[in-house]
Enzyme design. Structure first.
Site, mmCIF file in Angstrom:
data_model
loop_
_atom_site.group_PDB
_atom_site.id
_atom_site.type_symbol
_atom_site.label_atom_id
_atom_site.label_comp_id
_atom_site.label_asym_id
_atom_site.label_seq_id
_atom_site.Cartn_x
_atom_site.Cartn_y
_atom_site.Cartn_z
ATOM 1 N N ASP A 153 0.830 -1.204 0.000
ATOM 2 C CA ASP A 153 0.000 0.000 0.000
ATOM 3 C C ASP A 153 0.867 1.258 0.000
ATOM 4 O O ASP A 153 0.618 2.205 0.754
ATOM 5 C CB ASP A 153 -0.937 -0.029 1.206
ATOM 6 C CG ASP A 153 -2.136 0.886 1.036
ATOM 7 O OD1 ASP A 153 -2.445 1.266 -0.115
ATOM 8 O OD2 ASP A 153 -2.761 1.227 2.055
ATOM 9 N N LYS A 155 1.851 4.654 -1.087
ATOM 10 C CA LYS A 155 1.231 5.826 -1.732
ATOM 11 C C LYS A 155 1.544 7.061 -0.874
ATOM 12 O O LYS A 155 1.925 6.913 0.298
ATOM 13 C CB LYS A 155 -0.279 5.620 -1.871
ATOM 14 C CG LYS A 155 -0.970 5.323 -0.582
ATOM 15 C CD LYS A 155 -2.441 5.039 -0.795
ATOM 16 C CE LYS A 155 -3.069 4.673 0.534
ATOM 17 N NZ LYS A 155 -4.471 4.338 0.439
ATOM 18 N N ASP A 171 2.431 3.419 7.207
ATOM 19 C CA ASP A 171 1.218 2.658 7.427
ATOM 20 C C ASP A 171 1.408 1.233 6.931
ATOM 21 O O ASP A 171 1.542 1.005 5.736
ATOM 22 C CB ASP A 171 0.072 3.340 6.671
ATOM 23 C CG ASP A 171 -1.273 2.812 7.107
ATOM 24 O OD1 ASP A 171 -1.346 1.637 7.486
ATOM 25 O OD2 ASP A 171 -2.253 3.580 7.066
#
Ligand code: AMP
Length: 293
Positions: A153, A155, A171
């Site tokens: 993930d 980004k 994260d």
């Protein structure tokens, strides 16, 4: 939520704190400062561990919201993975504790906040800045993959900036610790590689794809497969419909690197150590690993 408490942070804190490893954390161990931001499941505050004076970010998550969204398992995995990673470009998770209503995550404080906001402010980054960030992320991902952790993930919203300007992957909500090939659909559509969009097996090379998407977004200000409708983004990803706009002007070397990362066949994507050796990275990335503006 029945997660066990962790030991005190053993690094960057004074010796008298690190020697007291069996003591469990409670809210009383911290002075709470200003709010740093708001997430989907709670709030993040600046905080200071009283005994060591170590400044941290305390993320407060409400159990009821975690339960409603059925993400307790995901959080447990995130905590498990992130607390074991030690890399200058990965946000440290020092520990966690909980009370009846909340779960608290004790995180490294990233003084310059979200990279996403920086990108919005600048619209797009210079090649030097983009290359410095891409190199530090490639190093962090090489470290993760060496520990069989796939982030899945990557980004701008998941990247924070430390006091010196260093990038921190923040994260790990969608990350997995794996020796196997995976099939789960996760992450935000814009950054997903074809094999995840199509829910076929995937491995660590999903992160190379996302790094390519990120490199594009750093340089152009928008992700490459953006479209009004989800279904169009989906189609553009699957077809690898990659176009380079004429403005802003981006070097041929940068486009070459992006084109080598955004390859449909995962096994043909440029390996991360080769990303670090790419001429665009060598010529543009700050050797210190930190973009100083
Ligand atoms: P999150 O719940 O992780 O989305 O966090 C909400 C917001 O709090 C983020 O968008 C950041 O602005 C801020 N934040 C979260 N973690 C940190 C941290 N470790 N250091 C500084 N700011 C943070």
């Amino acid at each position: 939520m029945a997660i066990a408490t962790e030991n005190r942070p053993e690094e960057k804190v004074s010796p008298q704190v690190s020697s007291n490893e069996n003591k469990r954390w409670t809210l009383n161990d911290f002075d709470i400062g200003k709010p740093l931001g708001r997430g989907k499941f709670g709030h993040v505050y600046l905080a200071r561990e009283k005994r060591s004076s170590h400044v941290v970010a305390l993320k407060v998550l409400f159990k009821i919201q975690l339960q409603k969204s059925q993400v307790e398992h995901q959080l447990r995995r995130e905590v498990e993975i992130q607390s074991h990673l030690r890399h200058p470009n990965i946000l440290r998770l020092y520990g966690y504790f909980y009370d009846q209503k909340r779960v608290y995550l004790i995180l490294e404080y990233a003084a310059r906040g979200e990279l996403y906001k920086e990108l919005q402010k600048c619209k797009y980054f210079s090649e030097r800045r983009a290359a410095t960030y891409i190199a530090s992320l490639a190093r962090a991902l090489i470290y993760c993959h060496g520990k069989h952790v796939i982030h899945r993930d990557i980004k701008p919203e998941n990247l924070l900036v430390g006091a010196e300007g260093e990038l921190k992957i923040a994260d790990f909500g969608w990350s997995v610790h794996t020796f196997n090939r995976r099939r789960t659909m996760c992450g935000t559509l814009d950054y997903l590689p074809p094999e995840m969009v199509e829910s076929v097996e995937h491995d660590a090379s999903v992160d190379i794809w996302s790094l390519g998407v990120l490199c594009y977004e750093f340089l152009y200000g928008l992700p490459p497969f953006e479209a009004k409708e989800h279904s169009d983004t989906y189609r553009r990803i699957v077809q690898v419909d990659l176009k380079f706009p004429s403005k802003p002007i981006v070097s041929a070397a940068a486009k070459d690197l992006i084109s080598q990362m955004l390859v449909k066949d995962p096994s043909k994507r440029l390996p991360l150590h080769k990303v670090l050796e790419h001429p665009w990275v060598i010529q543009n990335a700050d050797p210190s690993g930190v973009y100083r503006g």
